[in-house]
Design a protein around this motif. Sequence first.
Motif, PDB file in Angstrom:
ATOM      1  N   ARG A  40      -0.100  37.997  45.835  1.00  6.38           N
ATOM      2  CA  ARG A  40      -0.748  37.082  44.896  1.00  6.38           C
ATOM      3  C   ARG A  40      -0.182  37.265  43.480  1.00  6.38           C
ATOM      4  NH1 ARG A  40      -2.665  32.657  42.921  1.00  6.38           N
ATOM      5  NH2 ARG A  40      -4.362  32.917  41.465  1.00  6.38           N
ATOM      6  N   LEU A  41      -0.042  38.502  43.029  1.00  5.11           N
ATOM      7  CA  LEU A  41       0.493  38.750  41.693  1.00  5.11           C
ATOM      8  C   LEU A  41       1.946  38.298  41.578  1.00  5.11           C
ATOM      9  CD1 LEU A  41      -1.080  42.222  40.847  1.00  5.11           C
ATOM     10  CD2 LEU A  41      -1.669  40.004  39.861  1.00  5.11           C
ATOM     11  N   ARG A  42       2.707  38.475  42.624  1.00  5.80           N
ATOM     12  CA  ARG A  42       4.097  38.015  42.609  1.00  5.80           C
ATOM     13  C   ARG A  42       4.154  36.490  42.521  1.00  5.80           C
ATOM     14  NH1 ARG A  42       8.785  40.302  46.284  1.00  5.80           N
ATOM     15  NH2 ARG A  42       8.856  41.695  44.510  1.00  5.80           N
ATOM     16  N   TYR A  43       3.298  35.807  43.273  1.00 10.12           N
ATOM     17  CA  TYR A  43       3.245  34.345  43.233  1.00 10.12           C
ATOM     18  C   TYR A  43       2.881  33.855  41.830  1.00 10.12           C
ATOM     19  CZ  TYR A  43       1.215  29.712  43.788  1.00 10.12           C
ATOM     20  OH  TYR A  43       0.898  28.397  43.628  1.00 10.12           O
ATOM     21  N   VAL A  44       1.871  34.465  41.223  1.00 12.43           N
ATOM     22  CA  VAL A  44       1.416  34.057  39.893  1.00 12.43           C
ATOM     23  C   VAL A  44       2.506  34.322  38.849  1.00 12.43           C
ATOM     24  CG1 VAL A  44      -0.271  34.571  38.086  1.00 12.43           C
ATOM     25  CG2 VAL A  44      -1.017  34.295  40.436  1.00 12.43           C
ATOM     26  N   GLU A  45       3.210  35.437  38.971  1.00 10.79           N
ATOM     27  CA  GLU A  45       4.285  35.744  38.025  1.00 10.79           C
ATOM     28  C   GLU A  45       5.398  34.699  38.102  1.00 10.79           C
ATOM     29  OE1 GLU A  45       7.336  39.375  36.845  1.00 10.79           O
ATOM     30  OE2 GLU A  45       6.211  39.482  38.705  1.00 10.79           O
ATOM     31  N   LEU A  46       5.777  34.307  39.298  1.00 14.71           N
ATOM     32  CA  LEU A  46       6.806  33.282  39.459  1.00 14.71           C
ATOM     33  C   LEU A  46       6.347  31.943  38.896  1.00 14.71           C
ATOM     34  CD1 LEU A  46       8.143  34.070  43.032  1.00 14.71           C
ATOM     35  CD2 LEU A  46       9.322  34.410  40.862  1.00 14.71           C
ATOM     36  N   GLY A  49       6.404  32.061  35.110  1.00 16.42           N
ATOM     37  CA  GLY A  49       7.782  32.040  34.644  1.00 16.42           C
ATOM     38  C   GLY A  49       8.374  30.645  34.678  1.00 16.42           C
ATOM     39  N   ARG A  50       8.078  29.897  35.725  1.00 13.21           N
ATOM     40  CA  ARG A  50       8.592  28.527  35.833  1.00 13.21           C
ATOM     41  C   ARG A  50       7.968  27.619  34.787  1.00 13.21           C
ATOM     42  NH1 ARG A  50       8.292  28.746  42.362  1.00 13.21           N
ATOM     43  NH2 ARG A  50      10.247  29.883  42.631  1.00 13.21           N
ATOM     44  N   ILE A  51       6.673  27.785  34.542  1.00 16.93           N
ATOM     45  CA  ILE A  51       6.012  26.986  33.505  1.00 16.93           C
ATOM     46  C   ILE A  51       6.605  27.300  32.137  1.00 16.93           C
ATOM     47  CG2 ILE A  51       3.800  26.661  32.297  1.00 16.93           C
ATOM     48  CD1 ILE A  51       2.455  26.998  35.060  1.00 16.93           C
ATOM     49  N   SER A  52       6.887  28.569  31.870  1.00 19.81           N
ATOM     50  CA  SER A  52       7.495  28.959  30.600  1.00 19.81           C
ATOM     51  C   SER A  52       8.885  28.339  30.434  1.00 19.81           C
ATOM     52  CB  SER A  52       7.609  30.476  30.503  1.00 19.81           C
ATOM     53  OG  SER A  52       6.349  31.066  30.523  1.00 19.81           O
ATOM     54  N   GLN A  53       9.645  28.297  31.507  1.00 13.16           N
ATOM     55  CA  GLN A  53      10.971  27.692  31.443  1.00 13.16           C
ATOM     56  C   GLN A  53      10.881  26.199  31.139  1.00 13.16           C
ATOM     57  OE1 GLN A  53      12.906  28.651  35.139  1.00 13.16           O
ATOM     58  NE2 GLN A  53      12.903  30.831  34.712  1.00 13.16           N
ATOM     59  N   LEU A  54       9.920  25.505  31.762  1.00 15.75           N
ATOM     60  CA  LEU A  54       9.741  24.082  31.487  1.00 15.75           C
ATOM     61  C   LEU A  54       9.286  23.848  30.050  1.00 15.75           C
ATOM     62  CD1 LEU A  54       8.093  22.800  34.788  1.00 15.75           C
ATOM     63  CD2 LEU A  54      10.350  22.216  33.880  1.00 15.75           C
ATOM     64  N   ALA A  55       8.417  24.716  29.534  1.00 14.00           N
ATOM     65  CA  ALA A  55       7.962  24.578  28.148  1.00 14.00           C
ATOM     66  C   ALA A  55       9.127  24.752  27.182  1.00 14.00           C
ATOM     67  CB  ALA A  55       6.863  25.598  27.860  1.00 14.00           C
ATOM     68  N   PHE A  56       9.969  25.727  27.446  1.00 22.11           N
ATOM     69  CA  PHE A  56      11.142  25.946  26.597  1.00 22.11           C
ATOM     70  C   PHE A  56      12.076  24.744  26.658  1.00 22.11           C
ATOM     71  CE2 PHE A  56      15.529  27.398  26.077  1.00 22.11           C
ATOM     72  CZ  PHE A  56      15.464  27.883  24.777  1.00 22.11           C
ATOM     73  N   LEU A  57      12.323  24.237  27.849  1.00 23.65           N
ATOM     74  CA  LEU A  57      13.197  23.080  28.002  1.00 23.65           C
ATOM     75  C   LEU A  57      12.625  21.874  27.273  1.00 23.65           C
ATOM     76  CD1 LEU A  57      15.735  21.899  29.288  1.00 23.65           C
ATOM     77  CD2 LEU A  57      14.355  21.364  31.295  1.00 23.65           C
TER      78      LEU A  57
END
Length: 86
Positions: A40-46, A49-57
Amino acid sequence: VGQTTPALNAFENELGAQAPLGFWDPLGFLDRADQETFDRLRYVELKHGRISQLAFLGQITTRAGIRLPGDIDYSGTSFSDIGEGW
């Protein structure tokens, strides 16, 4: 030198654990965790991370002057009416 607890040894062979650190959990989130909690923690971390990448983009795209066409709401506010955030 950090100590490896028996609970952390269970995750030493997981994807991403590599020498020289092995499995690294500096805050001890998984000291008493089972496989379900780890997954569960690994899923949430991924996901975060993807949301952060989209926000940066989105930020660098907007800074480059690229705006989506159309309106952002039903009152007629267009995407180009919204500032860059600074």
